[in-house]
Design an enzyme around this catalytic site. Structure first.
Site, PDB file in Angstrom:
ATOM      1  N   ASP A   1       0.870  -1.171   0.000  1.00 51.10           N
ATOM      2  CA  ASP A   1       0.000   0.000   0.000  1.00 51.10           C
ATOM      3  C   ASP A   1       0.916   1.233   0.000  1.00 51.10           C
ATOM      4  O   ASP A   1       2.044   1.178   0.502  1.00 51.10           O
ATOM      5  CB  ASP A   1      -0.879  -0.018   1.254  1.00 51.10           C
ATOM      6  CG  ASP A   1      -1.632   1.281   1.440  1.00 51.10           C
ATOM      7  OD1 ASP A   1      -2.319   1.696   0.499  1.00 51.10           O
ATOM      8  OD2 ASP A   1      -1.496   1.888   2.516  1.00 51.10           O
TER       9      ASP A   1
ATOM     10  N   SER B   1     -13.143  15.076   8.074  1.00 53.66           N
ATOM     11  CA  SER B   1     -12.595  13.947   7.319  1.00 53.66           C
ATOM     12  C   SER B   1     -11.462  13.281   8.095  1.00 53.66           C
ATOM     13  O   SER B   1     -10.730  13.942   8.836  1.00 53.66           O
ATOM     14  CB  SER B   1     -12.078  14.415   5.954  1.00 53.66           C
ATOM     15  OG  SER B   1     -11.421  13.362   5.284  1.00 53.66           O
ATOM     16  N   GLU B   2     -11.289  11.957   7.907  1.00 52.15           N
ATOM     17  CA  GLU B   2     -10.205  11.224   8.560  1.00 52.15           C
ATOM     18  C   GLU B   2      -9.077  10.906   7.588  1.00 52.15           C
ATOM     19  O   GLU B   2      -8.122  10.211   7.931  1.00 52.15           O
ATOM     20  CB  GLU B   2     -10.745   9.920   9.168  1.00 52.15           C
ATOM     21  CG  GLU B   2     -11.744  10.164  10.288  1.00 52.15           C
ATOM     22  CD  GLU B   2     -12.266   8.868  10.881  1.00 52.15           C
ATOM     23  OE1 GLU B   2     -11.937   7.797  10.327  1.00 52.15           O
ATOM     24  OE2 GLU B   2     -12.987   8.923  11.887  1.00 52.15           O
ATOM     25  N   HIS B   3      -9.159  11.392   6.354  1.00 50.88           N
ATOM     26  CA  HIS B   3      -8.134  11.112   5.354  1.00 50.88           C
ATOM     27  C   HIS B   3      -6.837  11.832   5.732  1.00 50.88           C
ATOM     28  O   HIS B   3      -6.868  12.954   6.248  1.00 50.88           O
ATOM     29  CB  HIS B   3      -8.615  11.586   3.975  1.00 50.88           C
ATOM     30  CG  HIS B   3      -7.799  11.023   2.854  1.00 50.88           C
ATOM     31  ND1 HIS B   3      -6.583  11.558   2.481  1.00 50.88           N
ATOM     32  CD2 HIS B   3      -8.028   9.972   2.024  1.00 50.88           C
ATOM     33  CE1 HIS B   3      -6.093  10.864   1.473  1.00 50.88           C
ATOM     34  NE2 HIS B   3      -6.955   9.897   1.167  1.00 50.88           N
TER      35      HIS B   3
ATOM     36  N   VAL C   1     -14.634  14.746  -0.500  1.00 52.47           N
ATOM     37  CA  VAL C   1     -15.676  15.113   0.460  1.00 52.47           C
ATOM     38  C   VAL C   1     -16.633  16.136  -0.162  1.00 52.47           C
ATOM     39  O   VAL C   1     -16.297  16.837  -1.121  1.00 52.47           O
ATOM     40  CB  VAL C   1     -15.057  15.702   1.753  1.00 52.47           C
ATOM     41  CG1 VAL C   1     -14.296  14.639   2.518  1.00 52.47           C
ATOM     42  CG2 VAL C   1     -14.151  16.887   1.439  1.00 52.47           C
TER      43      VAL C   1
END
Length: 743
Positions: free
Chosen positions: A431, A469-471, A502
């Site tokens: 990743d 947001s959690e990004h 978002v």
């Protein structure tokens, strides 16, 4: 289903383990069963509504073994008997039996062999000598009666084991000698042969072998003992402004604990006050100490080097990282590698086959005209030299050493299966964000597309919409806005669109912030900004588009840097002959820019979280054995789908749970080490199995008298006993040699 761990005493060979497994597999309510000979433990998954623990104990005791239920794996670190393959008490008992039986056998040896080696004879009659041999041989059998008891019980239960072979061989020699002794006293004029010394010395050698095996097996679990030893026994608790020393076992979540220079941090928590440098090598494998200040996390069992600080306990007891590591390592040590199945299958049929070969050899030599004494010697030698122990210890001892070596280097290998698969992997997929890269990008560029919206306004709108947001990119934008002192607006109707961006309403206007795909799906024209985006993306930057009421007003670029060690890890894996790839939800240009920096050419870009597992499946369909290395929640399905899931220890609990291997230190070089460790462990397992198979393949025919036809030489049963004892010890010693492996 309930998982239970039992400690088994009385097992002496792989046949013992196989017999226990076969007996329990037949019982209703037993879902899975695994007996590990090396650490003498039984791992069960049962339905308590169908079978009870007392019922299991009754089955095991009926086979001749004792069972003790453990409190659970890694429930209490202090004072708990973790991973001890042979208890010290049991080892001491075997040692006592060896010395006592050896002492009792010396007079028999003197009587039988004294004159042969030039020692002065004793002025006692032959009848007295025979009587002394009988009494002392009987005493040795009483001292070593456990071998007879377990061996006999295995026979009558039709589940023979190694002790059954020893029982048949030594009992035959002993009772034959008793019968001949009776004939001697009835008619002393005949010629008589006695085998008291064979029965006695076989038992002495076997007991010595059991003692050496218990000692060497105990050393294979040193990794667990070292981990347990990392935890301090006491902590300094701050209560009402006073320093109080308390046992670590009494600490509770929320306690404030003081740590001074040179002390070991007792549990996991967050620094409240103070500043220091902490050596985390024992847990993470990282050599460089880390600075800690208020708000930073500290891990139990790590060493405070310089300053004084207080921290609030967040995880205690079984919840600490150390306890979880011990749990994972111990479970891995108790698991079986797939390669062990062959040894298990052979071990189950081994003892009955050996008994058959011994009987066949006995009758064949009688048919060839040899004496009963000759045929009896062959019969006993075949029984004694055969050893399923080496087969049973070949795999688990190496797995225990391999998982222990990994734990010492911050690599948690969850099972023997994972250890075996790792060396077979031919394609490793990483990743990108948070795995290859730091996962903490910073804003590098802001472009005004509509001139009335200045950079500060673009940043204000972007940060406002990203507030929930959690990004990782959201954090970069919020950090940039905070640094510039920008006041954020309230976002309403917030919606996170997985892999796209978002959406929210700000000050009465709809704001979109995200990828090209998000804009295209909302029918927003991106052609005017494509050229500028391409330039930034070719530089390895991630570009986010800000749209207000379906019109693009600005671009924000952020860059993520490769983690230290990522390039070295890729090079190490390539040198092993493995292929390397990268998977990411980022666009093609950014992904390829990062790939170029890391030295990866196989790029899977713009892959949505839900599609990662599907892409891994496609690679497997092409014939690849795939390892997936990831850290986030969206990596969990891919980690589970891959043949081998490698989770970064800094990632989420879900990712760590899904991984087959966990890299605690967050250093990708550990992934390369895990593969190399797997290759090394499998090499040791194959060496062990080779020597175990060769030993029996050569030893049994030799004991059966195959060389007698050509040389007139016959293997003495006493020599066979010594060789059998050495075989299992040599396999364990080969596994123990793994601890000298250097990385």
């Amino acid at each position: 289903m309930n998982k239970i761990v039992f400690k088994i005493s009385g097992m002496h060979c792989a046949s013992c383990a196989a017999n226990i497994e076969q007996a329990l597999k037949k019982e209703a309510g037993v879902n899975s069963v695994n007996v590990n000979l090396a650490n003498e433990k039984l791992y069960l998954e049962i339905d308590r509504q169908k079978i009870s623990v007392p019922g299991i104990k009754k089955i095991i005791s009926g086979l001749g073994y004792q069972l003790n239920e453990e409190d659970g794996v890694a429930i209490e670190i202090h004072g708990h008997d973790h991973g001890r393959p042979a208890s010290e008490e049991n080892t001491r008992a075997i040692k006592r039996r060896f010395f006592l039986s050896g002492f009792l056998s010396l007079p028999i040896l003197y009587l039988v062999m004294g004159e042969m080696i030039g020692l002065p004879g004793l002025a006692i009659s032959e009848a007295s000598q025979i009587l002394i041999q009988f009494i002392l041989a009987t005493a040795v059998i009483v001292v070593c009666f456990d071998i007879w008891r377990i061996g006999y019980r295995g026979l009558i239960k039709l589940r023979p084991n190694m002790d059954s072979l020893i029982f048949i061989g030594t009992a035959t020699a002993y009772f034959y000698s008793v019968a001949v002794s009776v004939l001697f006293f009835l008619a002393p004029a005949g010629q008589f042969f006695f085998y008291y010394e064979s029965a006695v010395l076989i038992l002495v050698f076997i007991t010595l072998g059991k003692y050496l095996e218990a000692k060497t097996k105990g050393k294979t679990s040193q990794a667990i003992k070292k981990l347990i030893g990392l935890a301090p026994k006491e902590a300094i608790l701050i209560r009402n402004g006073e320093e109080i020393k308390v046992p670590v076992a009494q600490l509770k979540v929320g306690d404030v604990i003081l740590v001074k220079p040179g002390q070991t941090i007792p549990v996991d928590g967050l620094v409240v006050d103070g500043h220091s440098v902490v050596d985390e090598k024992a847990i993470t494998g990282e050599s460089l100490p880390k600075e800690k200040k208020a708000g930073d996390a500290v891990v139990g069992a790590t060493l405070n080097k310089t300053g004084v600080f207080t921290f609030r306990a967040e995880k205690v007891g079984a919840d600490t990282m150390l306890a979880q590591i011990i749990k994972i390592v111990e479970q891995a040590m108790g698991s079986k590698a797939p390669i062990q199945r062959l040894a298990d299958k052979i071990s189950f049929y081994f003892v009955p086959t050996v008994i058959g070969i011994a009987l066949l050899s006995f009758f064949v030599w009688l048919l060839f005209g040899q004496t009963l004494a000759f045929a009896l010697s062959v019969f006993v030698a075949v029984l004694i030299i055969a050893c399923p122990c080496a087969l049973g210890l070949a795999t688990p001892t190496a797995v225990m050493m391999g998982t222990g070596l990994g734990a010492e280097r911050g690599i948690l290998i969850k099972s023997g299966k994972a250890l075996e698969i790792a060396q077979r992997v031919n394609l490793i997929i990483f990743d990108k964000t948070g795995t290859l890269t730091e996962g903490e990008p910073v804003v590098t560029d802001i472009l005004e597309v509509v001139f009335k919206f200045h950079q500060s306004e673009i940043l204000r709108l972007a940060a406002s919409v990203e507030k929930y947001s959690e990004h990782p990119l959201a954090g970069a934008i919020l950090a940039e806005a905070k640094e510039k002192g920008i006041q954020l607006a309230e976002a309403e109707n917030f919606e996170a669109l997985a892999g796209q961006g978002v959406r929210a309403d700000i000050e009465g206007h709809q704001v979109l912030f995200g990828t090209r795909q998000l804009m295209v799906e909302n029918k927003i024209n991106i052609l005017p900004i494509e050229e500028k985006m391409a330039v930034w993306e070719n530089q390895g930057k991630t570009v986010m588009i800000l749209a207000l009421e379906n019109s693009i007003i600005g671009l924000i670029a952020a860059a993520d840097t490769l983690k230290k060690g990522s390039i070295a890890a890729i090079e190490m894996i390539k040198k092993m002959g493995k292929e390397v790839g990268m998977i990411t939800g980022d666009n093609e240009r950014v992904a390829r820019a990062i790939g170029r920096q890391a030295g990866i050419s196989e790029i899977l870009a713009e892959v949505l979280p839900l599609d990662k597992a599907a892409r891994i499946k496609e690679l497997q369909a092409d014939g690849n054995i795939v390892a997936m290395v990831g850290d986030g929640i969206n990596d969990a399905p891919a980690l589970a789908q891959a043949d081998l899931g490698v989770a970064m220890g800094s990632g989420t609990d879900v990712a760590i749970e899904s991984g087959d291997i966990v890299l605690i230190g967050d250093d990708l070089r550990q992934a390369a080490l895990a593969i190399d460790l797997s290759r090394y462990t499998m090499r040791k397992i194959k060496q062990n199995l080779f020597w175990a198979f060769i030993y029996n393949a050569v030893g049994i025919p030799v004991a059966a008298g195959i060389f007698y036809f050509f040389t007139g030489w016959l293997l003495n049963p006493i020599v066979a006993a010594g060789a059998m004892a050495f075989s299992s010890v040599s396999v364990v010693l080969n596994s123990l040699s793994m601890k000298f492996k250097r990385y």
